[in-house]
Design a protein around this motif. Structure first.
Motif, short mmCIF file in Angstrom:
data_model
loop_
_atom_site.label_atom_id
_atom_site.label_comp_id
_atom_site.label_asym_id
_atom_site.label_seq_id
_atom_site.Cartn_x
_atom_site.Cartn_y
_atom_site.Cartn_z
N GLU A 149 18.17 2.02 5.83
CA GLU A 149 16.91 1.98 6.57
C GLU A 149 16.63 0.59 7.15
O GLU A 149 16.17 0.46 8.28
N LEU A 150 16.90 -0.45 6.36
CA LEU A 150 16.51 -1.80 6.77
C LEU A 150 17.67 -2.63 7.32
O LEU A 150 17.44 -3.74 7.81
N HIS A 151 18.89 -2.11 7.17
CA HIS A 151 20.08 -2.83 7.66
C HIS A 151 20.19 -4.23 7.07
O HIS A 151 20.47 -5.20 7.78
N ILE A 152 19.95 -4.30 5.76
CA ILE A 152 20.11 -5.56 5.04
C ILE A 152 21.12 -5.34 3.91
O ILE A 152 21.31 -4.21 3.46
N PRO A 153 21.76 -6.41 3.45
CA PRO A 153 22.66 -6.24 2.31
C PRO A 153 21.87 -5.94 1.04
O PRO A 153 20.75 -6.43 0.86
N PRO A 167 28.04 2.78 0.77
CA PRO A 167 28.49 2.38 2.10
C PRO A 167 28.72 0.87 2.16
O PRO A 167 28.28 0.12 1.28
N ASN A 168 29.41 0.43 3.22
CA ASN A 168 29.50 -1.01 3.47
C ASN A 168 28.07 -1.53 3.60
O ASN A 168 27.21 -0.88 4.19
N GLY A 169 27.84 -2.70 3.06
CA GLY A 169 26.48 -3.25 3.09
C GLY A 169 25.78 -3.10 1.76
O GLY A 169 24.78 -3.78 1.50
N VAL A 170 26.27 -2.21 0.90
CA VAL A 170 25.83 -2.16 -0.50
C VAL A 170 26.99 -2.75 -1.29
O VAL A 170 28.10 -2.22 -1.28
N ILE A 171 26.72 -3.87 -1.91
CA ILE A 171 27.77 -4.65 -2.56
C ILE A 171 27.62 -4.53 -4.07
O ILE A 171 26.58 -4.89 -4.63
#
Length: 193
Positions: A149-153, A167-171
């Protein structure tokens, strides 16, 4: 001037994810460890009727939070960030637990810029409201939805109950030292852009 604002979950992220285990073992005559909890929904994970578990948790919640141990490495990392970053703690705890929560932070000498108890697992609205640049979480679907939703890591602290794909972006990180290293790399990368 502080350069980034961090949104940080409390339970299972800043507090040790094992916090509830001794209470569950005592009150439900069980002998479990964190490794036995494969789902976030504890009533389902432990085969306890949902209404019974909810009533128990409503009664025990303040005592559990008062006695929750801090996650290993959390204090050291958060202390190292407090001058450089804004630390906004955003939790699903209900707001009647504000005093208990602030007292716990004080007893552990943890600094914060803001504590928001939203009473729900939907943290997107609060993360948006406070314009956080990165989020730290232990609940899988929260991590994924905040990122999408926020396109932040989003740093997802590994536990047995959050092992679905991300997904990529969740580390995924195993501890606060890994989170600190990722943030340092991320900040260095952001500066060079």
């Amino acid at each position: 001037m502080k350069q980034k604002r961090f949104g940080i979950d409390i339970d299972g992220t800043v507090t040790c994810p094992t916090s509830l285990v001794p209470f569950i073992n005592q009150d439900f005559s069980m002998n479990i460890t964190l490794k036995d909890i494969k789902k976030y929904d504890l009533s389902e994970a432990l085969n306890i009727p949902a209404d019974r578990f909810r009533d128990w948790f409503d009664e025990r919640e303040p005592i559990i939070y008062e006695n929750s141990p801090i996650a290993p490495g959390a204090k050291e990392v958060l202390d190292s960030w407090k001058q450089q970053f804004e630390l906004f703690f955003i939790s699903a705890r209900r707001n009647h637990l504000q005093h208990v929560t602030e007292k716990w932070f004080h007893e552990h000498d943890l600094q914060y810029d803001h504590i928001e108890l939203i009473g729900s697992h939907d943290k997107i609205k609060a993360a948006k409201k406070y314009q956080v640049d990165i989020f730290f979480e232990d609940k899988h679907d929260n991590a994924v939805s905040i990122h999408e939703e926020l396109h932040i890591p989003v740093m997802l602290f590994n536990t047995p109950y959050n092992q679905d794909p991300v997904p990529n972006g969740v580390i995924r990180v195993d501890n606060w030292a890994q989170a600190k290293q990722w943030v340092q790399n991320w900040c260095n990368y952001s500066v060079t852009l």
